[in-house]
Design a protein around this motif. Structure first.
Motif, PDB file in Angstrom:
ATOM      1  N   GLN A 252     112.349  51.655  10.643  1.00  0.00           N
ATOM      2  CA  GLN A 252     113.643  51.698   9.947  1.00  0.00           C
ATOM      3  C   GLN A 252     114.796  51.611  10.955  1.00  0.00           C
ATOM      4  O   GLN A 252     115.795  50.925  10.720  1.00  0.00           O
ATOM      5  N   ILE A 253     114.631  52.303  12.068  1.00  0.00           N
ATOM      6  CA  ILE A 253     115.689  52.293  13.087  1.00  0.00           C
ATOM      7  C   ILE A 253     115.850  50.902  13.680  1.00  0.00           C
ATOM      8  O   ILE A 253     116.970  50.428  13.915  1.00  0.00           O
ATOM      9  N   ASP A 254     114.699  50.200  13.898  1.00  0.00           N
ATOM     10  CA  ASP A 254     114.780  48.836  14.436  1.00  0.00           C
ATOM     11  C   ASP A 254     115.551  47.920  13.489  1.00  0.00           C
ATOM     12  O   ASP A 254     116.381  47.099  13.917  1.00  0.00           O
ATOM     13  N   GLU A 255     115.271  48.041  12.161  1.00  0.00           N
ATOM     14  CA  GLU A 255     116.000  47.221  11.183  1.00  0.00           C
ATOM     15  C   GLU A 255     117.496  47.524  11.214  1.00  0.00           C
ATOM     16  O   GLU A 255     118.337  46.623  11.202  1.00  0.00           O
ATOM     17  N   GLU A 256     117.788  48.830  11.303  1.00  0.00           N
ATOM     18  CA  GLU A 256     119.199  49.228  11.299  1.00  0.00           C
ATOM     19  C   GLU A 256     119.894  48.762  12.580  1.00  0.00           C
ATOM     20  O   GLU A 256     121.044  48.328  12.557  1.00  0.00           O
ATOM     21  N   LEU A 257     119.165  48.856  13.709  1.00  0.00           N
ATOM     22  CA  LEU A 257     119.744  48.390  14.969  1.00  0.00           C
ATOM     23  C   LEU A 257     120.004  46.892  14.942  1.00  0.00           C
ATOM     24  O   LEU A 257     121.018  46.412  15.474  1.00  0.00           O
ATOM     25  N   GLN A 258     119.095  46.140  14.306  1.00  0.00           N
ATOM     26  CA  GLN A 258     119.295  44.688  14.207  1.00  0.00           C
ATOM     27  C   GLN A 258     120.534  44.375  13.377  1.00  0.00           C
ATOM     28  O   GLN A 258     121.339  43.512  13.734  1.00  0.00           O
ATOM     29  N   ARG A 259     120.665  45.134  12.280  1.00  0.00           N
ATOM     30  CA  ARG A 259     121.844  44.923  11.429  1.00  0.00           C
ATOM     31  C   ARG A 259     123.128  45.304  12.165  1.00  0.00           C
ATOM     32  O   ARG A 259     124.130  44.590  12.121  1.00  0.00           O
ATOM     33  N   LYS A 260     123.068  46.407  12.890  1.00  0.00           N
ATOM     34  CA  LYS A 260     124.254  46.848  13.634  1.00  0.00           C
ATOM     35  C   LYS A 260     124.608  45.847  14.727  1.00  0.00           C
ATOM     36  O   LYS A 260     125.791  45.592  14.998  1.00  0.00           O
ATOM     37  N   SER A 261     123.585  45.275  15.359  1.00  0.00           N
ATOM     38  CA  SER A 261     123.840  44.297  16.416  1.00  0.00           C
ATOM     39  C   SER A 261     124.543  43.069  15.878  1.00  0.00           C
ATOM     40  O   SER A 261     125.497  42.545  16.470  1.00  0.00           O
ATOM     41  N   SER A 262     124.073  42.599  14.697  1.00  0.00           N
ATOM     42  CA  SER A 262     124.720  41.420  14.071  1.00  0.00           C
ATOM     43  C   SER A 262     126.152  41.724  13.704  1.00  0.00           C
ATOM     44  O   SER A 262     127.075  40.941  13.965  1.00  0.00           O
ATOM     45  N   LEU A 263     126.336  42.914  13.134  1.00  0.00           N
ATOM     46  CA  LEU A 263     127.694  43.305  12.719  1.00  0.00           C
ATOM     47  C   LEU A 263     128.607  43.461  13.931  1.00  0.00           C
ATOM     48  O   LEU A 263     129.774  43.082  13.912  1.00  0.00           O
ATOM     49  N   ARG A 264     128.057  44.004  15.045  1.00  0.00           N
ATOM     50  CA  ARG A 264     128.862  44.199  16.249  1.00  0.00           C
ATOM     51  C   ARG A 264     129.266  42.846  16.849  1.00  0.00           C
ATOM     52  O   ARG A 264     130.405  42.660  17.293  1.00  0.00           O
ATOM     53  N   ASN A 265     128.337  41.885  16.818  1.00  0.00           N
ATOM     54  CA  ASN A 265     128.658  40.546  17.340  1.00  0.00           C
ATOM     55  C   ASN A 265     129.772  39.890  16.526  1.00  0.00           C
ATOM     56  O   ASN A 265     130.699  39.285  17.064  1.00  0.00           O
ATOM     57  N   ASP A 266     129.656  39.973  15.159  1.00  0.00           N
ATOM     58  CA  ASP A 266     130.701  39.393  14.292  1.00  0.00           C
ATOM     59  C   ASP A 266     132.043  40.051  14.568  1.00  0.00           C
ATOM     60  O   ASP A 266     133.083  39.379  14.656  1.00  0.00           O
ATOM     61  N   THR A 267     132.013  41.392  14.721  1.00  0.00           N
ATOM     62  CA  THR A 267     133.274  42.123  14.948  1.00  0.00           C
ATOM     63  C   THR A 267     133.872  41.731  16.295  1.00  0.00           C
ATOM     64  O   THR A 267     135.088  41.589  16.452  1.00  0.00           O
ATOM     65  N   GLU A 268     133.002  41.549  17.281  1.00  0.00           N
ATOM     66  CA  GLU A 268     133.486  41.180  18.615  1.00  0.00           C
ATOM     67  C   GLU A 268     134.150  39.806  18.595  1.00  0.00           C
ATOM     68  O   GLU A 268     135.186  39.580  19.222  1.00  0.00           O
ATOM     69  N   ILE A 269     133.566  38.854  17.796  1.00  0.00           N
ATOM     70  CA  ILE A 269     134.163  37.512  17.673  1.00  0.00           C
ATOM     71  C   ILE A 269     135.542  37.592  17.025  1.00  0.00           C
ATOM     72  O   ILE A 269     136.518  36.976  17.469  1.00  0.00           O
ATOM     73  N   GLU A 270     135.621  38.440  15.989  1.00  0.00           N
ATOM     74  CA  GLU A 270     136.900  38.591  15.291  1.00  0.00           C
ATOM     75  C   GLU A 270     137.953  39.196  16.236  1.00  0.00           C
ATOM     76  O   GLU A 270     139.125  38.819  16.214  1.00  0.00           O
ATOM     77  N   ILE A 271     137.492  40.154  17.063  1.00  0.00           N
ATOM     78  CA  ILE A 271     138.441  40.779  17.996  1.00  0.00           C
ATOM     79  C   ILE A 271     138.971  39.747  18.979  1.00  0.00           C
ATOM     80  O   ILE A 271     140.177  39.683  19.266  1.00  0.00           O
ATOM     81  N   ARG A 272     138.040  38.899  19.522  1.00  0.00           N
ATOM     82  CA  ARG A 272     138.483  37.888  20.473  1.00  0.00           C
ATOM     83  C   ARG A 272     139.481  36.911  19.823  1.00  0.00           C
ATOM     84  O   ARG A 272     140.474  36.511  20.433  1.00  0.00           O
ATOM     85  N   LEU A 273     139.203  36.528  18.518  1.00  0.00           N
ATOM     86  CA  LEU A 273     140.102  35.611  17.800  1.00  0.00           C
ATOM     87  C   LEU A 273     141.471  36.238  17.589  1.00  0.00           C
ATOM     88  O   LEU A 273     142.515  35.611  17.816  1.00  0.00           O
TER      89      LEU A 273
END
Length: 582
Positions: A252-273
């Motif tokens: 369960q933690i691995d699934e949640e970490l994968q989801r958090k990683s995707s969300l963090r990447n999207d957020t990081e792109i938005e921050i750079r934009l």
């Protein structure tokens, strides 16, 4: 003799002097370092003159160096952080130099004699070191007394040991006589006893083996019980459902970490934009552009500020969201690591349980083997007892508890007691050897004690005899109408024409001469000094007497150094022209 001194007392400039054998004079005005030179030379004879008494108070370093008979001696002093450090190599280290190498107003003996004090026992005791001889003699006598007591004890033991040996020989003779009377029965009984003893020893061996195996069995069964308990405890901690639960949580933690990683990447792109848009808006605001750089439409220059605030707010929100996602991811990773660690611990416990089960089986196998061995030993024991019982009727024991036998037992017991007493005392030959060693030690100590006694008496008498010899000679040469001696109470007695004089009523020259005679007595009797220093400033002799005194001193030691007040500063070897005092 070469002498160097720097920053010692009043000598603040480097001074180097070559001093020849005989009489040398250091001339200098008052307060110009005469006493400093005298104390510097004296400090090479005794460490009782401390560095702080030598080094000039305003100097950071100083030295005293002496070349004497091809060897170098020195005291080098440094001041570091208000502390004095010294390296030194003294010609000697003897406090007697203060009394016997420097004749000046600082000399304790001179002060007492000038003050009219007649008792000179302290001076003779200090310069002859007679207390050391007395103490050593007492130590030797104490040890001698102890050795003599040990010798008497050894002698008594030796006599007792000889007496015991004689008694033991008599007992041996008596036992030999009694043994002949019952030799045949004794041989029979010995044979019977040997057979019985051998049988019993074999039976005892079997019994000992049975007991040893039973003890070993009890010990292994105890170990097995403890091992079973340990296995149960560890098995209760490694249930499969616990591992399954930990593994499910990790998934369960691995699934949640994968989801958090995707969300963090999207957020990081938005921050750079957003950061890029904000930079463009700030640049447009700075340049006060009226056209949008994105769509090309007209923009009120004042609107750029509003757009900047909106984008900045959105950027802060995105960064806060990014930090929150990052923190949640880190917490999930920590939880995953903890679960993985616990799974590894359980796996380690499983390995331990497997090893413990193997050890348990080994113990069970060993228990069965020991039980089999015990059964075999029990069977051997029963068979041996049955065999011994059947053959016991074939052995005959002769009763020998008659009067000779009883008497032999008594004598053997008595001999054992004597042997024990002898073991406590020691073998006579060994005792005799120790006794000889003690005699030799006592003989050596008696000789040492006698030598110390002679030296003690010699030191007591030599000062008085030497004083009378020197005083009569020197007083006569100096033309003093006096006679002087040291009486049995070590009082200085002065006479003129047979009449005893009060020391206080003598002239200062006469008292100074008596003090100097005592110093010369110490030098000739007990103390060898490389040089003798005289401060002429206090001498109250006339020209003739002073010349004779200097000539006499020249025979006492190789170097006579006289300090003299003078307007000039020089160190010379010359015939003295002493200052005449009224």
């Amino acid at each position: 003799m070469k002498f160097k001194v720097y920053n010692i007392g009043g000598i603040v400039n480097p001074l180097e002097v070559e001093i020849s054998k005989g009489v040398s004079v250091y001339k200098a005005p008052n307060a110009y370092g005469k006493t400093s030179i005298a104390r510097a030379l004296l400090s090479l004879l005794t460490s009782s003159i401390k560095p702080d008494e030598l080094l000039n108070v305003f100097a950071d370093n100083g030295y005293i160096e002496l070349e004497y008979e091809g060897k170098s001696y020195y005291r080098r002093i440094k001041r570091i952080r208000n502390k004095l450090l010294e390296s030194s190599k003294l010609y000697m280290d003897d406090d007697r130099a203060l009394l016997l190498s420097y004749f000046s107003p600082e000399n304790k003996l001179l002060n007492q004699v000038l003050g009219g004090q007649e008792n000179v026992e302290w001076f003779i005791s200090s310069t002859s070191k007679i207390d050391e001889i007395k103490k050593k003699k007492e130590e030797v006598e104490t040890k001698l007394s102890s050795l003599q007591k040990e010798r008497e004890e050894l002698n008594d033991k030796y006599k007792q040991a000889l007496d015991l040996k004689a008694k033991m020989r008599n007992i041996d003779d008596e036992i030999a006589r009694l043994e002949k009377e019952k030799e045949s029965d004794k041989i029979l009984n010995k044979t019977t006893h040997a057979i019985t003893t051998t049988r019993q020893n074999k039976l005892n061996e079997i019994i000992d083996k049975i007991n040893a195996k039973r003890n070993e069995l009890n010990e292994i069964q105890t170990r097995l019980t403890k091992l079973e308990l340990e296995i149960q405890q560890k098995e209760s901690m490694i249930k499969p459902e616990i591992i399954k639960s930990f593994q499910d949580q990790i998934a369960q933690i691995d699934e949640e970490l994968q989801r958090k990683s995707s969300l963090r990447n999207d957020t990081e792109i938005e921050i750079r934009l957003l950061e890029r848009v904000l930079d463009e808006i700030k640049e447009s605001e700075k340049k006060k552009l009226s056209t949008c750089y994105v769509c090309g439409s007209h923009v009120d220059p004042d609107a750029w500020k509003v757009r900047s605030d909106i984008i900045s707010k959105e950027l802060r929100e995105k960064m806060a969201s990014f930090d929150s996602i990052k923190k949640e991811s880190e917490e999930l990773s920590k939880k995953k690591d903890e679960l993985s660690r616990r799974i590894k611990e359980i796996e380690a416990l499983q390995n331990d349980v497997a090893k413990l089960r193997t050890s348990r089986q080994d113990l069970i196998d060993k228990i069965e083997a020991i039980k089999t061995q015990i059964e075999n030993y029990e069977r051997q024991k029963r068979e041996m007892e049955d065999r011994f019982s059947r053959s016991s009727d074939m052995l005959r024991v002769v009763e020998v508890e008659d009067e000779p036998t009883r008497r032999i037992h008594e004598l053997q017991k008595k001999r054992g007691e004597l042997e024990y007493e002898l073991s406590l005392l020691g073998v006579p030959n060994a005792l005799l050897e120790k006794l000889s060693e003690k005699e030799k030690e006592i003989e050596d100590l008696q000789k040492l004690s006698e030598d110390l006694k002679k030296e003690y008496i010699r030191r007591l008498t030599i000062a008085r005899e030497e004083f009378m010899k020197i005083s009569n000679q020197l007083l006569s040469q100096l033309e003093f109408d006096l006679e002087a001696e040291i009486n049995d109470n070590y009082q200085l007695v002065v006479k003129r024409n047979g009449a005893t004089l009060d020391l206080k009523k003598l002239s200062s020259s006469e008292r100074t001469t008596l003090a100097l005679i005592l110093v010369i007595t110490g030098l000739k009797s007990y103390f060898k000094t490389p040089f003798f220093i005289v401060d002429e400033s206090f001498m109250t002799f006339d020209q003739k007497r002073f010349d004779r005194l200097v000539n006499y001193l020249a025979d006492v030691t190789d170097y006579i150094i006289i300090t003299k007040s003078d307007e000039n500063v020089e160190f010379v070897k010359e015939t003295m022209e002493p200052q005449v005092s009224s």
